[in-house]
Design a protein around this motif. Structure first.
Motif, PDB file in Angstrom:
ATOM      1  N   HIS A 150      17.635 149.339   0.057  1.00 40.13           N
ATOM      2  CA  HIS A 150      18.393 149.554  -1.172  1.00 40.13           C
ATOM      3  C   HIS A 150      18.138 148.397  -2.127  1.00 40.13           C
ATOM      4  N   THR A 151      17.846 148.726  -3.368  1.00 40.42           N
ATOM      5  CA  THR A 151      17.684 147.726  -4.415  1.00 40.42           C
ATOM      6  C   THR A 151      18.745 147.964  -5.475  1.00 40.42           C
ATOM      7  N   PHE A 152      19.538 146.937  -5.746  1.00 39.59           N
ATOM      8  CA  PHE A 152      20.595 147.033  -6.739  1.00 39.59           C
ATOM      9  C   PHE A 152      20.259 146.102  -7.897  1.00 39.59           C
ATOM     10  N   LEU A 153      20.034 146.687  -9.063  1.00 44.64           N
ATOM     11  CA  LEU A 153      19.766 145.941 -10.280  1.00 44.64           C
ATOM     12  C   LEU A 153      21.051 145.953 -11.105  1.00 44.64           C
ATOM     13  N   ILE A 154      21.654 144.794 -11.260  1.00 45.25           N
ATOM     14  CA  ILE A 154      22.992 144.704 -11.839  1.00 45.25           C
ATOM     15  C   ILE A 154      22.949 143.902 -13.139  1.00 45.25           C
ATOM     16  N   GLY A 155      23.452 144.488 -14.210  1.00 40.49           N
ATOM     17  CA  GLY A 155      23.558 143.757 -15.457  1.00 40.49           C
ATOM     18  C   GLY A 155      24.623 142.675 -15.332  1.00 40.49           C
ATOM     19  N   ASP A 156      24.370 141.513 -15.926  1.00 41.23           N
ATOM     20  CA  ASP A 156      25.369 140.455 -15.775  1.00 41.23           C
ATOM     21  C   ASP A 156      26.683 140.821 -16.459  1.00 41.23           C
ATOM     22  N   ALA A 157      26.649 141.808 -17.366  1.00 38.40           N
ATOM     23  CA  ALA A 157      27.894 142.295 -17.964  1.00 38.40           C
ATOM     24  C   ALA A 157      28.789 142.943 -16.906  1.00 38.40           C
ATOM     25  N   ALA A 158      28.175 143.530 -15.854  1.00 35.64           N
ATOM     26  CA  ALA A 158      28.967 144.165 -14.794  1.00 35.64           C
ATOM     27  C   ALA A 158      29.778 143.137 -14.019  1.00 35.64           C
ATOM     28  N   LEU A 159      29.253 141.922 -13.912  1.00 41.28           N
ATOM     29  CA  LEU A 159      30.013 140.867 -13.229  1.00 41.28           C
ATOM     30  C   LEU A 159      31.246 140.490 -14.043  1.00 41.28           C
ATOM     31  N   LEU A 160      31.111 140.515 -15.359  1.00 38.78           N
ATOM     32  CA  LEU A 160      32.222 140.129 -16.230  1.00 38.78           C
ATOM     33  C   LEU A 160      33.298 141.202 -16.290  1.00 38.78           C
ATOM     34  N   THR A 161      32.912 142.476 -16.088  1.00 36.19           N
ATOM     35  CA  THR A 161      33.902 143.549 -16.147  1.00 36.19           C
ATOM     36  C   THR A 161      34.678 143.703 -14.846  1.00 36.19           C
ATOM     37  N   VAL A 188      20.234 141.340 -13.887  1.00 39.48           N
ATOM     38  CA  VAL A 188      19.431 141.497 -15.105  1.00 39.48           C
ATOM     39  C   VAL A 188      20.235 140.903 -16.264  1.00 39.48           C
ATOM     40  N   PRO A 189      19.772 139.801 -16.851  1.00 41.94           N
ATOM     41  CA  PRO A 189      20.521 139.159 -17.943  1.00 41.94           C
ATOM     42  C   PRO A 189      20.658 140.067 -19.158  1.00 41.94           C
ATOM     43  N   ILE A 190      21.770 139.944 -19.843  1.00 38.88           N
ATOM     44  CA  ILE A 190      22.039 140.793 -20.997  1.00 38.88           C
ATOM     45  C   ILE A 190      21.057 140.528 -22.128  1.00 38.88           C
ATOM     46  N   ASN A 191      20.505 139.318 -22.199  1.00 39.03           N
ATOM     47  CA  ASN A 191      19.544 139.030 -23.266  1.00 39.03           C
ATOM     48  C   ASN A 191      18.175 139.663 -22.996  1.00 39.03           C
ATOM     49  N   LEU A 245      16.460 138.488 -12.655  1.00 39.22           N
ATOM     50  CA  LEU A 245      16.406 137.138 -12.106  1.00 39.22           C
ATOM     51  C   LEU A 245      15.811 137.185 -10.702  1.00 39.22           C
ATOM     52  N   ASP A 246      15.141 136.112 -10.304  1.00 39.99           N
ATOM     53  CA  ASP A 246      14.613 136.076  -8.947  1.00 39.99           C
ATOM     54  C   ASP A 246      15.748 135.797  -7.960  1.00 39.99           C
ATOM     55  N   GLN A 247      15.417 135.704  -6.686  1.00 42.71           N
ATOM     56  CA  GLN A 247      16.455 135.571  -5.662  1.00 42.71           C
ATOM     57  C   GLN A 247      17.293 134.315  -5.851  1.00 42.71           C
ATOM     58  N   ALA A 248      16.642 133.186  -6.126  1.00 42.80           N
ATOM     59  CA  ALA A 248      17.372 131.931  -6.289  1.00 42.80           C
ATOM     60  C   ALA A 248      18.279 131.982  -7.513  1.00 42.80           C
ATOM     61  N   GLU A 249      17.763 132.524  -8.609  1.00 41.19           N
ATOM     62  CA  GLU A 249      18.556 132.623  -9.836  1.00 41.19           C
ATOM     63  C   GLU A 249      19.726 133.588  -9.664  1.00 41.19           C
ATOM     64  N   THR A 250      19.487 134.674  -8.934  1.00 44.23           N
ATOM     65  CA  THR A 250      20.564 135.620  -8.670  1.00 44.23           C
ATOM     66  C   THR A 250      21.648 134.984  -7.824  1.00 44.23           C
ATOM     67  N   SER A 251      21.266 134.217  -6.798  1.00 39.68           N
ATOM     68  CA  SER A 251      22.252 133.531  -5.956  1.00 39.68           C
ATOM     69  C   SER A 251      23.105 132.587  -6.786  1.00 39.68           C
ATOM     70  N   HIS A 252      22.477 131.905  -7.735  1.00 40.17           N
ATOM     71  CA  HIS A 252      23.222 131.004  -8.608  1.00 40.17           C
ATOM     72  C   HIS A 252      24.193 131.785  -9.484  1.00 40.17           C
ATOM     73  N   ALA A 253      23.753 132.950 -10.007  1.00 39.99           N
ATOM     74  CA  ALA A 253      24.611 133.759 -10.866  1.00 39.99           C
ATOM     75  C   ALA A 253      25.801 134.329 -10.102  1.00 39.99           C
ATOM     76  N   LEU A 254      25.633 134.515  -8.782  1.00 43.84           N
ATOM     77  CA  LEU A 254      26.703 135.083  -7.960  1.00 43.84           C
ATOM     78  C   LEU A 254      27.593 134.013  -7.336  1.00 43.84           C
ATOM     79  N   ALA A 255      27.303 132.753  -7.584  1.00 46.62           N
ATOM     80  CA  ALA A 255      28.095 131.672  -6.998  1.00 46.62           C
ATOM     81  C   ALA A 255      29.450 131.579  -7.677  1.00 46.62           C
ATOM     82  N   LEU A 256      30.457 131.216  -6.901  1.00 44.39           N
ATOM     83  CA  LEU A 256      31.781 130.958  -7.468  1.00 44.39           C
ATOM     84  C   LEU A 256      31.701 129.716  -8.351  1.00 44.39           C
TER      85      LEU A 256
END
Length: 265
Positions: A150-161, A188-191, A245-256
């Motif tokens: 499974h591949t999940f491509l998530i817009g960073d706006a979804a994290l904010l909602t 996937v960054p909104i920009n 974002l790559d794996q490392a960048e995604t992990s950073h975006a998902l960090a508390l």
């Protein structure tokens, strides 16, 4: 419907030959290619020939009146008879790609997140109860079947909602799921892709071939196997993957917030 058209046994995954169904090869070929609109009696005959269990056969037959050769509509309001077509396609497919620009995919949500969403007055109560039941088995299959990726491509706006009370637990779950070898989570960054450019969809593959794409709406889900739409959806998924974002960048975006390192002065 595609369970029958592909000749797959929905419980064992076996393929039945035309001989087993007592039909000619040309008839079988036309059926697999979904040539023509198939009446309920013919669908019932095929399901019987495939020895589909009564419960699954009944659920498939409920879709016949809403199906065209390349289109199936799954009405969310038919909570007592509808099959949740997503379960059928998730069973057939061995790779799915989900694009979620503004709301997290249902398979990745926490139960707390579900509770907050399903309590909204716009959500039908019967539908919410039905979703809770089906999501348990679908989420379990997500992590217990390593043969399906499974591949999940998530817009960073979804994290904010994501509702604030559920956000910390949701971020932890996303990071945990991304560690499974069969699950890929990318932001996937909104920009790079604003939410309105590409609407949410789920693309289902079997053996590297796209078999269906789903578009989910407030009151129904639409599943199509039209080849031109599948090709366009595959191109969109490839572009989103390349710009995520790559794996490392995604992990950073998902960090508390407390887990993220302080900026270097």
């Amino acid at each position: 419907m595609r369970c029958a058209k592909s000749g797959l046994d929905t419980t064992s995954g076996r393929e039945h030959s035309p001989a087993n169904c007592a039909c000619t090869p040309s008839f079988s070929g036309q059926w697999k290619q979904a040539a023509g609109h198939n009446p309920p009696t013919l669908v019932a005959w095929i399901l019987g020939a495939l020895d589909i269990d009564p419960a699954s056969a009944h659920r498939i037959l409920t879709h016949v009146e809403n199906a065209s050769p390349h289109l199936v509509t799954d009405h969310h309001t038919h909570t007592h008879t509808h099959t949740i077509a997503a379960q059928c396609y998730e069973h057939i497919a061995n790779h799915t790609i989900a694009w979620a620009p503004i709301q997290l995919p249902d398979l990745l949500r926490t139960s707390e997140h579900d509770d907050l969403l399903f309590q909204h007055p716009l959500v039908d109560t019967d539908y919410a109860d039905h979703q809770r039941q089906t999501l348990l088995s679908r989420r379990d299959a997500l992590i217990t079947n390593p043969d399906r990726s499974h591949t999940f491509l998530i817009g960073d706006a979804a994290l904010l909602t994501c509702p604030q009370p559920a956000r910390a637990g949701q971020l932890i779950l996303l990071r945990t799921l991304s560690h499974h070898t069969n699950i890929t989570v990318r932001i996937v960054p909104i920009n790079r892709c604003s939410p309105g450019l590409a609407t949410p969809f789920t693309l289902y593959h079997r053996d590297d071939t796209a078999i269906a794409v789903a578009a989910h709406h407030d009151h129904a889900g639409t599943y199509t196997s039209a080849r031109d739409i599948l090709a366009r959806s595959a191109d969109t998924a490839a572009w989103l993957t390349a710009n995520a974002l790559d794996q490392a960048e995604t992990s950073h975006a998902l960090a508390l917030p407390d887990d993220q390192p302080s900026p270097v002065p």
